[in-house]
Scaffold this active site. Structure first.
Site, PDB file in Angstrom:
ATOM      1  N   SER A   9       0.813  -1.203   0.000  1.00  0.00           N
ATOM      2  CA  SER A   9       0.000   0.000   0.000  1.00  0.00           C
ATOM      3  C   SER A   9       0.853   1.264   0.000  1.00  0.00           C
ATOM      4  O   SER A   9       1.524   1.566  -0.971  1.00  0.00           O
ATOM      5  CB  SER A   9      -0.965  -0.043   1.190  1.00  0.00           C
ATOM      6  OG  SER A   9      -1.965   0.922   1.083  1.00  0.00           O
ATOM      7  N   ASP A  32       9.822   5.231 -10.550  1.00  0.00           N
ATOM      8  CA  ASP A  32       9.377   5.809 -11.822  1.00  0.00           C
ATOM      9  C   ASP A  32      10.034   7.144 -12.110  1.00  0.00           C
ATOM     10  O   ASP A  32      10.311   7.474 -13.277  1.00  0.00           O
ATOM     11  CB  ASP A  32       7.856   5.991 -11.812  1.00  0.00           C
ATOM     12  CG  ASP A  32       7.112   4.713 -12.176  1.00  0.00           C
ATOM     13  OD1 ASP A  32       7.769   3.659 -12.297  1.00  0.00           O
ATOM     14  OD2 ASP A  32       5.879   4.769 -12.323  1.00  0.00           O
ATOM     15  N   LYS A  91      -0.741  -4.255  -3.372  1.00  0.00           N
ATOM     16  CA  LYS A  91      -2.045  -3.665  -3.046  1.00  0.00           C
ATOM     17  C   LYS A  91      -2.154  -2.313  -3.750  1.00  0.00           C
ATOM     18  O   LYS A  91      -1.619  -1.313  -3.303  1.00  0.00           O
ATOM     19  CB  LYS A  91      -2.224  -3.491  -1.540  1.00  0.00           C
ATOM     20  CG  LYS A  91      -3.584  -2.900  -1.171  1.00  0.00           C
ATOM     21  CD  LYS A  91      -3.732  -2.766   0.333  1.00  0.00           C
ATOM     22  CE  LYS A  91      -5.090  -2.163   0.684  1.00  0.00           C
ATOM     23  NZ  LYS A  91      -5.232  -0.763   0.233  1.00  0.00           N
TER      24      LYS A  91
END
Length: 432
Positions: free
Chosen positions: A292, A303, A317
Site C-alpha cells: 500500500s 518511476d 495492493k
C-alpha cells in the site's frame, strides 16, 4: 492492511452513479432493490423464528453486511464501533496487542508483516506466516474477526500461536501481549552510510522522517552522500503520509494518482519543491510485506528515476479505501474500496507489486519458491488492468546469498549498501 482515509472520495463516487441514466431506469432499479431488501427481510425473519437454536438478530445483520462487502474485494469491510475506534487509535501511532498486520487468505489469517519493535517481530513472526491455531484452538476458517479477538488481550498476558510457514512443519510461538507505541521511523549510520527505516505510515511519519534526516545530516557533519530507505515489511497506512514522505526526496512532480469508477474522479498528488537530499542517490529496500503506502513511495521514486529499488517484489495492493463513519461513528464505519492508485508512469501494481530493479533474496530459495505472492492470492482480489502476463523477470535474475551465509546477517541490506556505494561513485564521477 492499514487504511487510506480520503473522505471526499466516497462523495464523488455516489454523486456520479446516476449520471446519464434515463428517468425510467432509476425507477426500475429502485423497485428491484426494494424487492431484494424485502427478500432479505423474509429470510431474516424465517431464520429468527425457525432456526434450530435462538439467534442474535444484530449478529446476523452484521454478518450479512460483511458478506456483501467481502464479496466485492478483500479490503472492503464493515467496522463495528470498537474496531473503528481501534483503527483511529492505530493511525495515531498507538498499538495494543502483539504487533502484527494480518489479512484473510485461503480461509486463514495470514501475516502481512510484523510491526518493527513490537512483540510479534521480536518473537520471529514473518510475512506470509499463517495463523493455524490460537492457544491450541483451530482457527482455520474461523474468520478474521474471530482470530483477531482471540489474539487480543490484556498487556502482559501470553498468547500461543500455531504458525504455518512455507517449507517448514507447523510450530508454536508464544508472544506476550503489550501496549506498544509504534515507532514509525528508525535510523542510524549503517557502516558509513545513512540508513532510515519506515515501519508504517501513521499521522506522525513525515514529521519523524524529516527529523531523522536532519539528525543524520548532523551526524554526517554535512549533506548526506546518499540514503538507504528501508520499507520492508511496512504494511502501509495513510495515503497523504506516503505522498508527503515521497515529497521529501523529490523536487515537484507527480507522486501518485488515484482513479475511481468515474474518470472525472481522477486525482493527482504532486511533490512540493525541495529535495532534502539535493539529488544524492537513494536505494529503497522492499519485500513481500511492503504494501500500500510503502509501495506508493517505492513506485514513485522508481518511476521518477530518483531511487534504485532492491529486494523482492512487494505485496501488490494497488487499491485505496475510504473510511466512512456511520452516524458519526456510533454505528461504526464502512471501509470501502473507492479507487485504484497508479505510479507516476501510469502503472498499476495491483496484484503484481513493485518489481525491484535489483532482485535480491534474503535467504537461499529454489525455483519452486513463490516470489509473486500477496494481494493476488487474496479471495476476490481486484484484477490488474495491465492484463495477464508472465512475471517480468526470471528466477536466474534473483541474487541469492551463498550457501554458507550466516542467516542472522541481512543479505538484502548488504546488497543495498553495495548498490548505494556504486551509485554514489557514479554521481561523484559525473560531478567532477
Amino acid at each position: 492492511m492499514r487504511l487510506l482515509i480520503i473522505a471526499s472520495a466516497v462523495l464523488f463516487g455516489i454523486g456520479a452513479a446516476t449520471l446519464g441514466m434515463s428517468a425510467e431506469r432509476p425507477d426500475r432499479d429502485r423497485a428491484e432493490t426494494f424487492r431484494q431488501l424485502e427478500l432479505f427481510g423474509d429470510v431474516l425473519s424465517r431464520v429468527e423464528s425457525d432456526y434450530v437454536v435462538e439467534t442474535d438478530k444484530a449478529m446476523l445483520i452484521e454478518a450479512a453486511i460483511n458478506g456483501m462487502l467481502t464479496s466485492l474485494d478483500p479490503h472492503s469491510r464493515y467496522l463495528p464501533p470498537e474496531a473503528f475506534q481501534e483503527m483511529q487509535t492505530t493511525t495515531r501511532g498507538e498499538y495494543y496487542g502483539i504487533g502484527i498486520e494480518v489479512t484473510w487468505r485461503n480461509d486463514m489469517v495470514t501475516i502481512v508483516s510484523p510491526i518493527a519493535g513490537t512483540p510479534g517481530e521480536e518473537a520471529g513472526l514473518e510475512a506470509n506466516d499463517v495463523i493455524l491455531a490460537v492457544d491450541g484452538d483451530n482457527m482455520v476458517g474461523a474468520g478474521m474477526d474471530a482470530v483477531v479477538e482471540r489474539i487480543r488481550g490484556p498487556a502482559g498476558e501470553p498468547v500461543t500461536l500455531t504458525i504455518g510457514r512455507e517449507g517448514e512443519d507447523p510450530f508454536e510461538v508464544t508472544v506476550v501481549r503489550a501496549a506498544v507505541e509504534v515507532r514509525s521511523v528508525v535510523y542510524r549510520m549503517e557502516e558509513d552510510l545513512p540508513y532510515l527505516r519506515i515501519t508504517t505510515f501513521n499521522e506522525n511519519t513525515t514529521e519523524r522522517v524529516t527529523a531523522a534526516l536532519r539528525d543524520l545530516v548532523n551526524a554526517q557533519g554535512g549533506p548526506l552522500p546518499g540514503l538507504i530507505l528501508d520499507v520492508r515489511s511496512n504494511p502501509g497506512g495513510l495515503l497523504e503520509q506516503s505522498v508527503s514522505v515521497s515529497s521529501l526526496f523529490l523536487d515537484r512532480g507527480e507522486v501518485v494518482s488515484t482513479r475511481g469508477r468515474d474518470p472525472r474522479d481522477t486525482r493527482r498528488y504532486n511533490a512540493e519543491a525541495g529535495d532534502m537530499l539535493a539529488g544524492a542517490p537513494i536505494v529503497v529496500l522492499v519485500n513481500a510485506g511492503s504494501a500500500s503506502a510503502s509501495e506508493i513511495v517505492a513506485g514513485a521514486l522508481q518511476d521518477r528515476e530518483r531511487a534504485t529499488v532492491v529486494g523482492l517484489p512487494s505485496f501488490g495492493k494497488g487499491s485505496m479505501q475510504t473510511v466512512v463513519p456511520l452516524r458519526g461513528g456510533r454505528d461504526g464505519a464502512l471501509r470501502l474500496t473507492t479507487a485504484r492508485y497508479y505510479t507516476p508512469a501510469g502503472r498499476s501494481i495491483q496484484g503484481w507489486g513493485v518489481i525491484p530493479d535489483v532482485l535480491v533474496a534474503p535467504r537461499q530459495i529454489t525455483p519452486e519458491t513463490r516470489i509473486l505472492s500477496g494481494e493476488a492470492d487474496l479471495r476476490n482480489a481486484l484484477s490488474n488492468e495491465n492484463g495477464e502476463r508472465e512475471p517480468p523477470f526470471d528466477f536466474e535474475d534473483i541474487r541469492q546469498p551463498p550457501e554458507d551465509w550466516n542467516t542472522s546477517d541481512d543479505f538484502q541490506l548488504k546488497a543495498a549498501r553495495e548498490e548505494l556505494r556504486a551509485r554514489m561513485a557514479r554521481r561523484e564521477a559525473r560531478l567532477q
